[in-house]
Write a protein that holds these residues in place. Structure first.
Motif, PDB file in Angstrom:
ATOM      1  N   VAL A   1     102.295  93.092 115.819  1.00  0.00           N
ATOM      2  CA  VAL A   1     101.330  93.206 114.735  1.00  0.00           C
ATOM      3  C   VAL A   1     101.707  94.386 113.842  1.00  0.00           C
ATOM      4  CG1 VAL A   1      98.907  93.629 114.122  1.00  0.00           C
ATOM      5  CG2 VAL A   1      99.462  92.233 116.130  1.00  0.00           C
ATOM      6  N   ILE A   2     101.661  94.146 112.526  1.00  0.00           N
ATOM      7  CA  ILE A   2     101.816  95.217 111.542  1.00  0.00           C
ATOM      8  C   ILE A   2     100.508  95.318 110.769  1.00  0.00           C
ATOM      9  CG2 ILE A   2     102.913  95.849 109.351  1.00  0.00           C
ATOM     10  CD1 ILE A   2     105.529  94.779 110.430  1.00  0.00           C
ATOM     11  N   VAL A   3      99.969  96.518 110.674  1.00  0.00           N
ATOM     12  CA  VAL A   3      98.743  96.733 109.905  1.00  0.00           C
ATOM     13  C   VAL A   3      99.106  97.457 108.612  1.00  0.00           C
ATOM     14  CG1 VAL A   3      96.430  97.732 109.872  1.00  0.00           C
ATOM     15  CG2 VAL A   3      97.404  96.902 112.033  1.00  0.00           C
ATOM     16  N   MET A   4      98.741  96.856 107.475  1.00  0.00           N
ATOM     17  CA  MET A   4      99.032  97.447 106.176  1.00  0.00           C
ATOM     18  C   MET A   4      97.779  98.046 105.553  1.00  0.00           C
ATOM     19  SD  MET A   4     101.750  94.885 104.298  1.00  0.00           S
ATOM     20  CE  MET A   4     101.867  96.041 102.906  1.00  0.00           C
ATOM     21  N   ASP A   5      97.978  99.120 104.809  1.00  0.00           N
ATOM     22  CA  ASP A   5      96.898  99.727 104.044  1.00  0.00           C
ATOM     23  C   ASP A   5      97.503 100.439 102.841  1.00  0.00           C
ATOM     24  OD1 ASP A   5      93.988 100.529 103.872  1.00  0.00           O
ATOM     25  OD2 ASP A   5      94.913 102.506 103.880  1.00  0.00           O
ATOM     26  N   ASP A   6      96.976 100.141 101.666  1.00  0.00           N
ATOM     27  CA  ASP A   6      97.430 100.788 100.437  1.00  0.00           C
ATOM     28  C   ASP A   6      98.935 100.659 100.224  1.00  0.00           C
ATOM     29  OD1 ASP A   6      97.068 102.235  98.064  1.00  0.00           O
ATOM     30  OD2 ASP A   6      97.467 104.160  99.055  1.00  0.00           O
TER      31      ASP A   6
ATOM     32  N   THR B   1     100.171 101.113 110.944  1.00  0.00           N
ATOM     33  CA  THR B   1     100.616 101.173 112.339  1.00  0.00           C
ATOM     34  C   THR B   1     101.224  99.837 112.718  1.00  0.00           C
ATOM     35  OG1 THR B   1      99.961 101.711 114.622  1.00  0.00           O
ATOM     36  CG2 THR B   1      98.413 100.411 113.319  1.00  0.00           C
ATOM     37  N   GLU B   2     101.998  99.792 113.777  1.00  0.00           N
ATOM     38  CA  GLU B   2     102.588  98.545 114.247  1.00  0.00           C
ATOM     39  C   GLU B   2     102.873  98.636 115.742  1.00  0.00           C
ATOM     40  OE1 GLU B   2     106.795  97.640 113.216  1.00  0.00           O
ATOM     41  OE2 GLU B   2     106.667  99.444 111.982  1.00  0.00           O
ATOM     42  N   GLY B   3     103.018  97.456 116.364  1.00  0.00           N
ATOM     43  CA  GLY B   3     103.294  97.392 117.790  1.00  0.00           C
ATOM     44  C   GLY B   3     102.797  96.083 118.358  1.00  0.00           C
ATOM     45  N   THR B   4     102.738  95.991 119.663  1.00  0.00           N
ATOM     46  CA  THR B   4     102.169  94.797 120.278  1.00  0.00           C
ATOM     47  C   THR B   4     100.669  94.781 119.973  1.00  0.00           C
ATOM     48  OG1 THR B   4     101.620  95.929 122.351  1.00  0.00           O
ATOM     49  CG2 THR B   4     103.838  94.969 122.171  1.00  0.00           C
ATOM     50  N   PRO B   5     100.010  93.612 120.092  1.00  0.00           N
ATOM     51  CA  PRO B   5      98.564  93.588 119.852  1.00  0.00           C
ATOM     52  C   PRO B   5      97.816  94.627 120.687  1.00  0.00           C
ATOM     53  CG  PRO B   5      99.401  91.356 119.958  1.00  0.00           C
ATOM     54  CD  PRO B   5     100.542  92.247 120.324  1.00  0.00           C
TER      55      PRO B   5
END
Length: 282
Positions: free
Chosen positions: A215-220, A225-229
């Motif tokens: 999972v990659i979490v994007m903001d702005d 952050t990223e990594g396994t769920p």
């Protein structure tokens, strides 16, 4: 092995107003990769840049700065555009905008026909693609008679028939009811697990992200952050600070943990949540 590589990607939109030369930065010096055969989920709230990123993966958009490579091909190289789009299929959120024919099987055949595939092979591809998404029995139906989930599965079949190595899905369940969402997620998971197709799922549903390998979490316009769920959703405070949610099972146990309940590891789904709570009650 990386199938898609993003290096210092920047992208901005320009105002349509001739008197306003403002540029809005949407993606800012972003670096990431998509490994061959993986199921990657990209999360983020509206305006985070995730849909803009998705359109770079098959050269619908080209970088304003930096590079995007698909199977080592530069998306900015016009001579490689056909090969890139043959390798990366894009499914959008509204299935009605993707269905072009009046019969399901004709719609699925549209892509291979445009690729110049021989008629006999098109027939085989269409049948195989519809079977892959469990829509073969509807091959003679009119798309407008299908449910939202069924339409989206037909749209996915149209991409499969083109035999891409990777499918990018930009919020494919956003306009569907819970049953339709489940149908599409089952299809995506099956294609990845059984056929080895690289999947990039853009979504804002946390429960869908749980099914991914990474999972990659994007903001702005950046990666938050990223990594396994499990690694990502264990960072509950960070996720919430950026106006995002975590899966419901994680949320429940997080609140119990804050209240003093001895929960060592936050679960991701309902079954794991039950197991954690049963352990606490022993």
């Amino acid at each position: 092995m990386n199938f898609i590589s993003v290096e210092n990607l920047s992208y901005h939109y320009e105002s349509n107003d001739e008197n306003d030369l403002t540029k809005v930065d949407v993606i800012k010096n972003l670096n990431m990769e998509v490994k061959k055969g993986e199921f990657l989920c990209v999360l983020g709230h509206n305006g985070s840049g995730k849909s803009t990123l998705a359109k770079h993966f098959n050269a619908i958009l080209l970088p304003c700065g930096g590079k995007v490579y698909v199977d080592k091909m530069d998306t900015a190289d016009e001579d490689k555009c056909f090969d890139i789009r043959s390798n990366v299929g894009l499914v959008l959120q509204n299935p009605d905008n993707q269905l072009v024919a009046s019969v399901v099987e004709e719609d699925v055949a549209f892509g291979p026909e445009n690729l110049g595939v021989p008629p006999k092979e098109i027939r085989e591809r269409v049948d195989n693609a519809l079977k892959a998404v469990d829509m073969y029995e509807y091959r003679k139906n009119a798309p407008y008679k299908l449910s939202g989930g069924q339409k989206q599965r037909v749209a996915i079949a149209g991409i499969i028939a083109m035999e891409p190595s990777c499918i990018v899905l930009d919020e494919p369940t956003a306009m569907l009811d819970p049953r339709g969402r489940q149908e599409v997620m089952d299809t995506i998971t099956k294609l990845n697990r059984e056929r080895g197709i690289t999947i990039v799922l853009i979504t804002h549903y946390m429960d869908e992200a749980v099914k991914a390998d990474r999972v990659i979490v994007m903001d702005d316009g950046k990666i938050l952050t990223e990594g396994t769920p499990k690694e990502v959703f264990s960072q509950v405070d960070l996720i919430k600070e950026h106006s995002l949610d975590v899966p419901q099972a994680t949320e429940i146990c997080y609140e119990l943990q804050k209240a003093g309940v001895n929960i060592k590891e936050l679960p991701l789904d309902e079954e794991s949540c039950v197991d954690v709570l049963m352990e606490v009650l022993k």
